[in-house]
Structures are given as C-alpha cells and as structure tokens.
Design an enzyme around this catalytic site. Structure first.
Site, PDB file in Angstrom:
ATOM      1  N   CYS A 108       0.845  -1.197   0.000  1.00 46.59           N
ATOM      2  CA  CYS A 108       0.000   0.000   0.000  1.00 46.59           C
ATOM      3  C   CYS A 108       0.885   1.255   0.000  1.00 46.59           C
ATOM      4  O   CYS A 108       1.633   1.469  -0.944  1.00 46.59           O
ATOM      5  CB  CYS A 108      -0.988  -0.036   1.170  1.00 46.59           C
ATOM      6  SG  CYS A 108      -2.354   1.145   0.997  1.00 46.59           S
ATOM      7  N   HIS A 134      -3.841  -4.591  -0.438  1.00 46.68           N
ATOM      8  CA  HIS A 134      -3.426  -5.176   0.837  1.00 46.68           C
ATOM      9  C   HIS A 134      -3.475  -6.701   0.740  1.00 46.68           C
ATOM     10  O   HIS A 134      -4.558  -7.282   0.863  1.00 46.68           O
ATOM     11  CB  HIS A 134      -4.355  -4.713   1.962  1.00 46.68           C
ATOM     12  CG  HIS A 134      -4.139  -3.313   2.402  1.00 46.68           C
ATOM     13  ND1 HIS A 134      -3.201  -2.974   3.355  1.00 46.68           N
ATOM     14  CD2 HIS A 134      -4.722  -2.155   2.009  1.00 46.68           C
ATOM     15  CE1 HIS A 134      -3.230  -1.669   3.542  1.00 46.68           C
ATOM     16  NE2 HIS A 134      -4.138  -1.145   2.734  1.00 46.68           N
ATOM     17  N   GLU A 166      -2.608  -8.836   2.893  1.00 44.79           N
ATOM     18  CA  GLU A 166      -3.024  -9.391   4.185  1.00 44.79           C
ATOM     19  C   GLU A 166      -4.538  -9.305   4.393  1.00 44.79           C
ATOM     20  O   GLU A 166      -5.076  -9.921   5.319  1.00 44.79           O
ATOM     21  CB  GLU A 166      -2.281  -8.694   5.338  1.00 44.79           C
ATOM     22  CG  GLU A 166      -2.766  -7.306   5.696  1.00 44.79           C
ATOM     23  CD  GLU A 166      -2.314  -6.193   4.768  1.00 44.79           C
ATOM     24  OE1 GLU A 166      -2.614  -5.021   5.059  1.00 44.79           O
ATOM     25  OE2 GLU A 166      -1.662  -6.488   3.739  1.00 44.79           O
TER      26      GLU A 166
END
Length: 204
Positions: free
Chosen positions: A79, A184, A186
């Site tokens: 990001c 992202h 994750e």
C-alpha cells in the site's frame, strides 16, 4: 526471517498475523540495524506519503532500506509502502521518496469515487506470468484496495499487475528483487495469502 518495518505508519499486526498463518518466520522491528540480519524486508504503510517519509528519514530506515536493497535482499512494499519505493509523490505537495523504482505517485482524477476502496481485479503482466511471485495467481483474481493515489512507473517493464478503475493503473510493481503491491495482500483472502507465500518462497 522477514523483518516488518515499524516506523509508526503501518498495518503491522495484520501482516505479521498473515505471515504467521503461513508459518513464515517474521519480526516487527523499529530498529534499522535489524534489517541487516533479515533474509527479506516488508515495508507496510497507511497514511500520508510526506509524513511517512519523514519518519523513515528520522529513524534511519531510509538509508538502511537502500543499503539492503543494493545487496539484493528481497523487499516488498505494501500500500503506502509500495508508493514510498518510488522517486516522488504529489500527495499534499511534492515529496521525495526512497527512489528504488523510477516514477511518481499521483492522485486519481476520475468521475468515480475516490478513494478507490474494496475488491478489484488483477491483470498479470505477460513478462511475469511465470515469476515466483505470481505462482497460482491469475488474471481476474480479486484483491482488496484502499487508496486515493497510484503509481506511474517510468518503465513499463516494472509493472507486475494492473487494475482497472475508470482506466488502467499499476497495482503492483517488480524490479528484480524489489516489489510493491498497492492492494493489501493481508486483507485479500486466498490470493493475498498466496502472494505473501510466494514472497516467502523468494526470501527462502
């Protein structure tokens, strides 16, 4: 071991948790010297470019990141962390970045809603179809975004993934061992976990 850089502007716990689920050894660190003994580095980030660069400069991380990158150590920016890898950003003024990838960060100028937020699709650049980082990642896979600015690489060969939002934009980059993901991983379910697993394979 992968060092996750803590400079006060990162989504650290989610990244650490995702790597732990993949049984990838990692460590959150606020000490630039720890990057020397790490096998790979993740630079996360949420917030404003200028403030983040100030923190990296003040803590000594900027110089250490450059030093480790020059030695060929795998580096992943996530990001804002991806944006920081570039030469310059125009977020709230003009700010110099780490400069590991040529190009600049600019704001979306669209009739669509900004920030670009939510799930969107990837298009894998042809030169990287068989790269380790793209193993089990395909055109059309969905990942999760939250951003108002995006990268414009100077060199087309640095584009790893593209995504459409009103028009195509660069959603991931790769220059040798240096990589960045605007989305992202994750927070991107199976595809994101696969990308982190692939980065772990590159580090090993």
């Amino acid at each position: 071991m992968i060092a996750i850089i803590d400079y006060g502007a990162g989504n650290l716990k989610n990244v650490q948790h995702a790597l732990s689920l993949l049984n990838i050894e990692c460590k959150v660190t606020g000490q630039p010297a720890d990057l020397q003994s790490a096998d790979g580095i993740i630079l996360p980030g949420v917030g404003a470019f200028g403030e983040a660069m100030n923190r990296l400069n003040e803590t000594g991380f900027t110089d250490e990141i450059k030093s480790q990158a020059s030695k060929g150590k795998p580096l992943l920016g996530i990001c804002l962390g991806m944006q920081l890898l570039f030469e310059k950003s125009y977020e709230h003024g003009e700010h110099e970045g780490i400069g590991l990838i040529e190009g600049e960060i600019v704001r979306f100028e669209l009739d669509l809603k900004v920030p670009h937020m939510g799930w969107n699709q990837l298009k894998v650049s042809k030169p990287y179809k068989d790269a380790i980082i793209n193993q089990n990642v395909q055109d059309g896979d969905y990942v999760y975004f939250v951003h108002s600015f995006f990268a414009q690489p100077k060199n087309e060969e640095d584009i790893l993934h593209a995504t459409d939002y009103g028009k195509p934009f660069t959603s991931a980059v790769k220059r040798n061992h240096i990589m960045g993901m605007q989305y992202h991983p994750e927070k991107s379910a199976r595809v994101g976990m696969q990308m982190l697993k692939n980065f772990g394979e590159m580090v090993r």
